[in-house]
Design a protein around this motif. Structure first.
Motif, PDB file in Angstrom:
ATOM      1  N   ILE A 115      41.517  37.804   2.510  1.00  0.00           N
ATOM      2  CA  ILE A 115      42.757  37.492   3.220  1.00  0.00           C
ATOM      3  C   ILE A 115      42.646  36.092   3.803  1.00  0.00           C
ATOM      4  CG2 ILE A 115      44.385  38.197   5.024  1.00  0.00           C
ATOM      5  CD1 ILE A 115      43.122  40.939   5.015  1.00  0.00           C
ATOM      6  N   ALA A 116      43.712  35.315   3.706  1.00  0.00           N
ATOM      7  CA  ALA A 116      43.782  34.002   4.359  1.00  0.00           C
ATOM      8  C   ALA A 116      44.923  34.027   5.365  1.00  0.00           C
ATOM      9  CB  ALA A 116      44.001  32.893   3.336  1.00  0.00           C
ATOM     10  N   ALA A 117      44.628  33.693   6.605  1.00  0.00           N
ATOM     11  CA  ALA A 117      45.653  33.638   7.650  1.00  0.00           C
ATOM     12  C   ALA A 117      46.205  32.227   7.735  1.00  0.00           C
ATOM     13  CB  ALA A 117      45.055  34.057   8.993  1.00  0.00           C
ATOM     14  N   HIS A 118      47.518  32.126   7.841  1.00  0.00           N
ATOM     15  CA  HIS A 118      48.151  30.811   7.945  1.00  0.00           C
ATOM     16  C   HIS A 118      47.720  30.126   9.250  1.00  0.00           C
ATOM     17  CE1 HIS A 118      51.278  27.741   8.284  1.00  0.00           C
ATOM     18  NE2 HIS A 118      51.441  27.878   6.984  1.00  0.00           N
ATOM     19  N   PRO A 119      47.483  28.813   9.236  1.00  0.00           N
ATOM     20  CA  PRO A 119      46.961  28.136  10.430  1.00  0.00           C
ATOM     21  C   PRO A 119      47.954  27.994  11.573  1.00  0.00           C
ATOM     22  CG  PRO A 119      47.388  26.543   8.692  1.00  0.00           C
ATOM     23  CD  PRO A 119      47.552  27.893   8.074  1.00  0.00           C
ATOM     24  N   PHE A 120      49.261  28.235  11.331  1.00  0.00           N
ATOM     25  CA  PHE A 120      50.244  28.057  12.404  1.00  0.00           C
ATOM     26  C   PHE A 120      51.162  29.259  12.592  1.00  0.00           C
ATOM     27  CE2 PHE A 120      49.620  23.746  10.564  1.00  0.00           C
ATOM     28  CZ  PHE A 120      48.807  23.285  11.569  1.00  0.00           C
ATOM     29  N   GLN A 121      51.354  30.052  11.549  1.00  0.00           N
ATOM     30  CA  GLN A 121      52.241  31.202  11.638  1.00  0.00           C
ATOM     31  C   GLN A 121      51.399  32.471  11.765  1.00  0.00           C
ATOM     32  OE1 GLN A 121      55.759  31.010   8.959  1.00  0.00           O
ATOM     33  NE2 GLN A 121      54.697  29.263   8.070  1.00  0.00           N
ATOM     34  N   PRO A 122      51.397  33.103  12.928  1.00  0.00           N
ATOM     35  CA  PRO A 122      50.473  34.208  13.176  1.00  0.00           C
ATOM     36  C   PRO A 122      50.769  35.476  12.378  1.00  0.00           C
ATOM     37  CG  PRO A 122      51.946  33.901  15.040  1.00  0.00           C
ATOM     38  CD  PRO A 122      52.176  32.743  14.134  1.00  0.00           C
ATOM     39  N   ASN A 123      51.948  35.576  11.767  1.00  0.00           N
ATOM     40  CA  ASN A 123      52.283  36.773  10.995  1.00  0.00           C
ATOM     41  C   ASN A 123      52.346  36.504   9.493  1.00  0.00           C
ATOM     42  OD1 ASN A 123      52.929  38.859  13.172  1.00  0.00           O
ATOM     43  ND2 ASN A 123      54.182  37.127  13.814  1.00  0.00           N
ATOM     44  N   HIS A 124      51.886  35.343   9.092  1.00  0.00           N
ATOM     45  CA  HIS A 124      51.929  34.924   7.691  1.00  0.00           C
ATOM     46  C   HIS A 124      50.515  35.018   7.114  1.00  0.00           C
ATOM     47  CE1 HIS A 124      53.382  31.914   4.502  1.00  0.00           C
ATOM     48  NE2 HIS A 124      52.099  32.085   4.265  1.00  0.00           N
ATOM     49  N   ILE A 125      50.342  35.832   6.061  1.00  0.00           N
ATOM     50  CA  ILE A 125      49.020  35.969   5.435  1.00  0.00           C
ATOM     51  C   ILE A 125      49.154  35.858   3.919  1.00  0.00           C
ATOM     52  CG2 ILE A 125      48.011  37.383   7.260  1.00  0.00           C
ATOM     53  CD1 ILE A 125      48.561  39.849   5.511  1.00  0.00           C
ATOM     54  N   ALA A 126      48.045  35.511   3.283  1.00  0.00           N
ATOM     55  CA  ALA A 126      47.969  35.496   1.824  1.00  0.00           C
ATOM     56  C   ALA A 126      46.826  36.406   1.402  1.00  0.00           C
ATOM     57  CB  ALA A 126      47.743  34.073   1.312  1.00  0.00           C
ATOM     58  N   LEU A 127      47.030  37.138   0.314  1.00  0.00           N
ATOM     59  CA  LEU A 127      46.041  38.074  -0.194  1.00  0.00           C
ATOM     60  C   LEU A 127      45.539  37.605  -1.550  1.00  0.00           C
ATOM     61  CD1 LEU A 127      47.984  41.413   0.524  1.00  0.00           C
ATOM     62  CD2 LEU A 127      46.441  40.178   2.065  1.00  0.00           C
ATOM     63  N   GLY A 128      44.223  37.538  -1.730  1.00  0.00           N
ATOM     64  CA  GLY A 128      43.634  37.261  -3.029  1.00  0.00           C
ATOM     65  C   GLY A 128      43.233  38.576  -3.681  1.00  0.00           C
ATOM     66  N   GLY A 170      60.297  39.844  12.929  1.00  0.00           N
ATOM     67  CA  GLY A 170      59.592  38.736  13.574  1.00  0.00           C
ATOM     68  C   GLY A 170      58.098  38.872  13.625  1.00  0.00           C
ATOM     69  N   GLU A 171      57.570  40.102  13.611  1.00  0.00           N
ATOM     70  CA  GLU A 171      56.127  40.307  13.664  1.00  0.00           C
ATOM     71  C   GLU A 171      55.814  41.648  13.016  1.00  0.00           C
ATOM     72  OE1 GLU A 171      56.019  42.232  18.152  1.00  0.00           O
ATOM     73  OE2 GLU A 171      55.248  40.227  17.813  1.00  0.00           O
ATOM     74  N   TRP A 172      54.524  41.861  12.805  1.00  0.00           N
ATOM     75  CA  TRP A 172      54.092  43.092  12.151  1.00  0.00           C
ATOM     76  C   TRP A 172      53.992  44.222  13.174  1.00  0.00           C
ATOM     77  CZ3 TRP A 172      54.449  42.882   7.159  1.00  0.00           C
ATOM     78  CH2 TRP A 172      54.146  41.710   6.456  1.00  0.00           C
ATOM     79  N   GLY A 173      54.733  45.305  12.916  1.00  0.00           N
ATOM     80  CA  GLY A 173      54.570  46.517  13.700  1.00  0.00           C
ATOM     81  C   GLY A 173      54.879  46.354  15.160  1.00  0.00           C
ATOM     82  N   MET A 174      54.128  47.096  15.990  1.00  0.00           N
ATOM     83  CA  MET A 174      54.391  47.139  17.417  1.00  0.00           C
ATOM     84  C   MET A 174      53.696  46.009  18.142  1.00  0.00           C
ATOM     85  SD  MET A 174      54.046  51.196  18.205  1.00  0.00           S
ATOM     86  CE  MET A 174      55.052  52.416  17.318  1.00  0.00           C
ATOM     87  N   SER A 175      54.302  45.614  19.274  1.00  0.00           N
ATOM     88  CA  SER A 175      53.656  44.630  20.131  1.00  0.00           C
ATOM     89  C   SER A 175      52.421  45.241  20.759  1.00  0.00           C
ATOM     90  CB  SER A 175      54.623  44.179  21.233  1.00  0.00           C
ATOM     91  OG  SER A 175      55.738  43.540  20.658  1.00  0.00           O
ATOM     92  N   PRO A 176      51.460  44.435  21.191  1.00  0.00           N
ATOM     93  CA  PRO A 176      50.242  44.976  21.787  1.00  0.00           C
ATOM     94  C   PRO A 176      50.506  45.894  22.969  1.00  0.00           C
ATOM     95  CG  PRO A 176      49.976  42.646  21.325  1.00  0.00           C
ATOM     96  CD  PRO A 176      51.417  42.979  21.047  1.00  0.00           C
ATOM     97  N   GLN A 177      51.540  45.555  23.783  1.00  0.00           N
ATOM     98  CA  GLN A 177      51.807  46.369  24.950  1.00  0.00           C
ATOM     99  C   GLN A 177      52.276  47.766  24.568  1.00  0.00           C
ATOM    100  OE1 GLN A 177      53.021  43.427  24.199  1.00  0.00           O
ATOM    101  NE2 GLN A 177      53.092  42.033  25.949  1.00  0.00           N
TER     102      GLN A 177
END
Length: 821
Positions: free
Chosen positions: A765-778, A794-801
């Protein structure tokens, strides 16, 4: 000449972009006018890189001077003129003369030329001191007259020039240069009071005006100053306009102007223009430099401490300010009495007292509501402002710099100062906890002309404009998101140039599932392929970026490639032993993992600095903490080791044991530091661990459901809020990094079409350097998939809270993980 530039148009906004493109083109025209300064003074091709760097440095100083002048930061302006020595402000120098500020005038002049540089410089200093002595004589201030004469005017008696001759011609005294001080005073009194020129200057204002007329002529004739007298013509607010073009609306927390001041402060500090830096801190009032303030306290310079503090707060602002001022004034009073506050520190010497007092005052400063938001300086790359200027001027990216992110991303709180680990956290609303269908997320399969092996390594560039993959057959593939839809044009630059200007904004706009990147192929047709070792089935692939070069290995030698041309520039490190992992540390220090040890080498000198031994099996990963200056290594022996860069001694080591069993110790296949540079993510096939460096204290462990095992990879999001974990069954789980609670499960059916082999799953998995919810899968089939949540989510799943407690059979465990020291 501005080339025709067009934009990649979003499928959802094609009809509304025409007018916006026109606005952008107008911005470009303004930007080109602004940079006429640079194009007119371009360096010829035979100039060295040092010459060019000096040229950009000079022009950046000029732009900063303009900004300081327009913002009325006058003290910072004139200090920078003096410290940089690039522009001699004739008008300011004249003001000091007309106002009779002789010390200030001489101090300013001394920054650009010395008394014995040439006859004009000597005459300038002579005239200033002569006028200073004249005014002291008119006031009958004999004490000041003596101070002026010795050593200020007496120094001219050591030179056989027109100044000496002027003195000698006006009086008839033999051996003039050897007379006593008192006689010299009488001599100069005679000069000033009897000379026809000075006798008419009864009014000091008139005398100063006449003196300034003479001094101005000397300044203009002085060869040392002649090339520093003309300030280049610039559009109004030149430097501020550049930043405004880059980011018209950076966010709610800071203004464009404040962002620019932070950049300027960093530049001044790096270039050791300390006086200007600290004066600008005071005049702008956006950053309280605790270290600088503390230096005054520790050295007992109470007046300077009070002056610095007064720029930000006053005693009557609040009780915290009153307490700090009271403490400083009290210490000043005690110092004047030549004693210490024995009641508080009965057994301490003066130095110890001030050191302890500094700690107390720092806590008071931190508690002060007026200063609390001014204590943290934003993280930014080295020489960021100078790099911005060089990239704009060298690559003519002013049009791209004017681009805004698409409205669909909304307003962000990030700033262009943020480093590669910054990010935006999503809204606190409940989201979809499990994703099963492609309609429930955004996916993009990167275009590929050949699938010849699974993806073993995957990485985004630091700017997020391209993604690089290394496959099992030792071949590299590079996809680029372009800022223009004319991909084939050599005049259109990739986004990495613009990312230096405003990385967060540009990365959000370009690296998206809505815009398909191009599989990059240079005109040479070269392919970046590594040498394969003698045992390819057991070889570990690894690579590392050092812009603009790629270092890569697949069991054979380490290859160095040029990322623009794909040319192999060099190879080194013949096996055995085989290279298993490598990474760059500070500057040009290179750490290379081998079969059972680590080499620390200097890339420039090609010399080995250290050979670290402590693992029994091959090195699987390396991670470096810049804050702690430690290197952490993981091995196939299930061991973690921490190495200090100071002497390269081993500070700590631990073996990971799964559920208390030593049978088939799990291989740690990946380690990675959190953005705080302290917490360490350690991943193997059965669970995920969090450790604290440098002691390797165990913090948390996450144990997934047995049915999902094994784990193939895990990585932090760029903001450190989430951890993405991939499994051999194809699912991706998103964890809350702070608690390891499950936020979201992305099932394989959400991104892989039905009918494909069950053996297709993510390896990396590669995480995008600026977008926290953007990933790439090899994937194992050689494809690369990019995933993002729906724009409405806007984001994956539930917020941490709102994340639920772990289910039975999956979640946190600290007791199940043992560590043998």
């Amino acid at each position: 000449m501005i080339s025709k530039l067009t934009y990649q148009r979003s499928r959802d906004h094609a009809s509304s972009r025409g007018a916006k493109t026109t606005v952008r083109l107008l911005r470009v025209l303004a930007s080109h006018v602004l940079f006429s300064l640079f194009s007119e003074t371009a360096k010829p091709s035979q100039y060295t890189e040092m010459d060019i760097d000096k040229d950009f440095y000079t022009k950046l100083i000029i732009l900063i001077l303009q900004f300081l002048d327009e913002e009325n930061y006058k003290e910072s302006l004139h200090l920078l003129e003096q410290e940089s020595k690039i522009f001699f402000n004739v008008n300011y120098f004249g003001e000091t003369i007309v106002n009779g500020e002789w010390e200030k005038a001489e101090e300013y002049l001394s920054s650009f030329t010395k008394l014995n540089d040439n006859r004009y410089s000597m005459k300038l200093f002579f005239e200033i001191r002569k006028q200073k002595y004249y005014e002291a004589s008119v006031r009958n201030d004999q004490a000041e007259g003596v101070n002026v004469l010795s050593p200020d005017l007496k120094v001219f008696l050591d030179f056989q020039d027109e100044n000496y001759e002027e003195l000698a011609d006006l009086i008839d005294i033999k051996n003039f240069r050897h007379e006593k001080i008192l006689l010299h005073i009488l001599v100069l009194n005679k000069i000033f009071m009897d000379n026809e020129h000075l006798s008419r200057n009864v009014n000091k204002e008139s005398a100063r005006a006449i003196s300034w007329s003479d001094l101005k002529s000397l300044v203009e004739k002085n060869p040392t100053l002649q090339d520093k007298l003309i300030f280049p013509r610039l559009n109004q607010s030149g430097l501020l306009s550049i930043i405004t073009l880059i980011c018209p609306n950076p966010g709610k927390k800071t203004s464009i102007k404040e962002e620019l001041i932070y950049l300027i402060l960093q530049f001044l500090d790096e270039e050791k223009l300390k006086g200007t830096c600290h004066k600008l801190e005071q005049e702008s009032k956006i950053f309280f430099n605790m270290n600088y303030f503390g230096e005054f306290v520790i050295s007992g310079e109470w007046d300077k401490a009070v002056k610095y503090l007064s720029a930000f707060t006053m005693p009557d602002d609040n009780q915290h300010s009153a307490k700090i001022f009271f403490t400083l004034e009290k210490q000043k009073y005690l110092a004047n009495l030549g004693r210490q506050d024995n009641f508080l520190y009965n057994y301490m010497d003066a130095a110890s007292l001030r050191t302890n007092l500094c700690d107390v005052l720092k806590e008071s400063v931190k508690s002060n509501p007026i200063l609390q938001d001014k204590l943290k300086f934003p993280a930014m790359d080295k020489s960021r402002l100078l790099t911005i200027l060089k990239k704009i001027c060298c690559n003519d990216v002013s049009l791209q710099a004017g681009m805004k992110s698409s409205e669909k991303y909304g307003s962000r709180d990030n700033t262009y100062l943020a480093d590669a680990n910054s990010g935006v956290y999503g809204k606190s609303t409940e989201k979809l906890a499990e994703i099963n269908d492609p309609s429930e997320c955004q996916t993009l399969v990167l275009p590929d002309t050949s699938l010849t092996g699974g993806v073993t390594r995957l990485m985004y560039s630091c700017s997020g404009d391209f993604i690089l993959a290394l496959t099992k057959n030792a071949t590299h593939k590079l996809w680029r998101w372009y800022c223009d839809d004319q991909h084939s044009s050599s005049k259109v630059l990739p986004c990495y140039v613009m990312s230096l200007l405003f990385p967060v904004l540009l990365a959000n706009f370009h690296a998206s599932t809505n815009v398909e990147p191009q599989l990059y192929q240079p005109s040479s047709g070269l392919i970046m392929t590594n040498e394969i070792g003698t045992q390819p089935e057991n070889a570990l692939s690894c690579f590392s970026l050092k812009d603009p070069y790629l270092f890569s290995a697949s069991g054979g030698k380490i290859s160095i490639f040029n990322l623009e041309t794909f040319e192999r520039l060099s190879t080194f490190g013949s096996p055995p032993p085989s290279t298993t992992y490598f990474t760059f540390l500070m500057q040009n220090i290179f750490a290379i993992g081998l079969d059972d040890s680590i080499l620390i080498r200097c890339f420039d000198s090609k010399k080995t600095i250290a050979h670290l031994k402590g693992h029994q099996k091959r090195i699987t990963c390396l991670a470096f903490s810049q804050n702690l200056n430690v290197l952490v290594s993981s091995g196939a022996d299930a061991q973690l080791c921490v190495w200090s860069t100071n002497g390269w001694e081993k500070l700590a080591s631990k073996f990971l044991l799964s559920k208390g069993e030593m049978i088939e110790c799990p291989v740690v296949n990946h380690i990675e530091f959190h953005q705080d540079q302290i917490h360490l993510l350690a991943v193997h096939e059965r669970n995920v661990h969090i450790y604290e460096a440098p002691t390797l204290n165990h913090s948390m462990q996450w144990v997934p459901q047995e049915s999902d095992l094994p784990i193939t990879y895990a990585t932090y999001s760029c903001d450190g809020q989430s951890i993405f974990v991939s499994f051999k069954n194809g699912c991706i789980k998103v964890l809350v990094a702070a608690t390891l609670y499950l936020r979201c499960r992305i099932n394989v059916t959400a991104y892989i079409p039905p009918g494909l082999s069950s053996e297709v799953y993510p390896i990396v998995i590669a995480a995008h350097p600026f977008q926290p919810n953007h990933i790439a899968l090899g994937l194992t089939d050689g494809r690369v998939h990019v995933l993002e949540p729906l724009e409405s989510e806007g984001e994956w799943g539930m917020s941490p809270q709102l994340s639920p407690q772990p289910k039975d059979g999956e979640g946190l465990s600290t007791a199940s993980c043992s560590a043998v020291l």
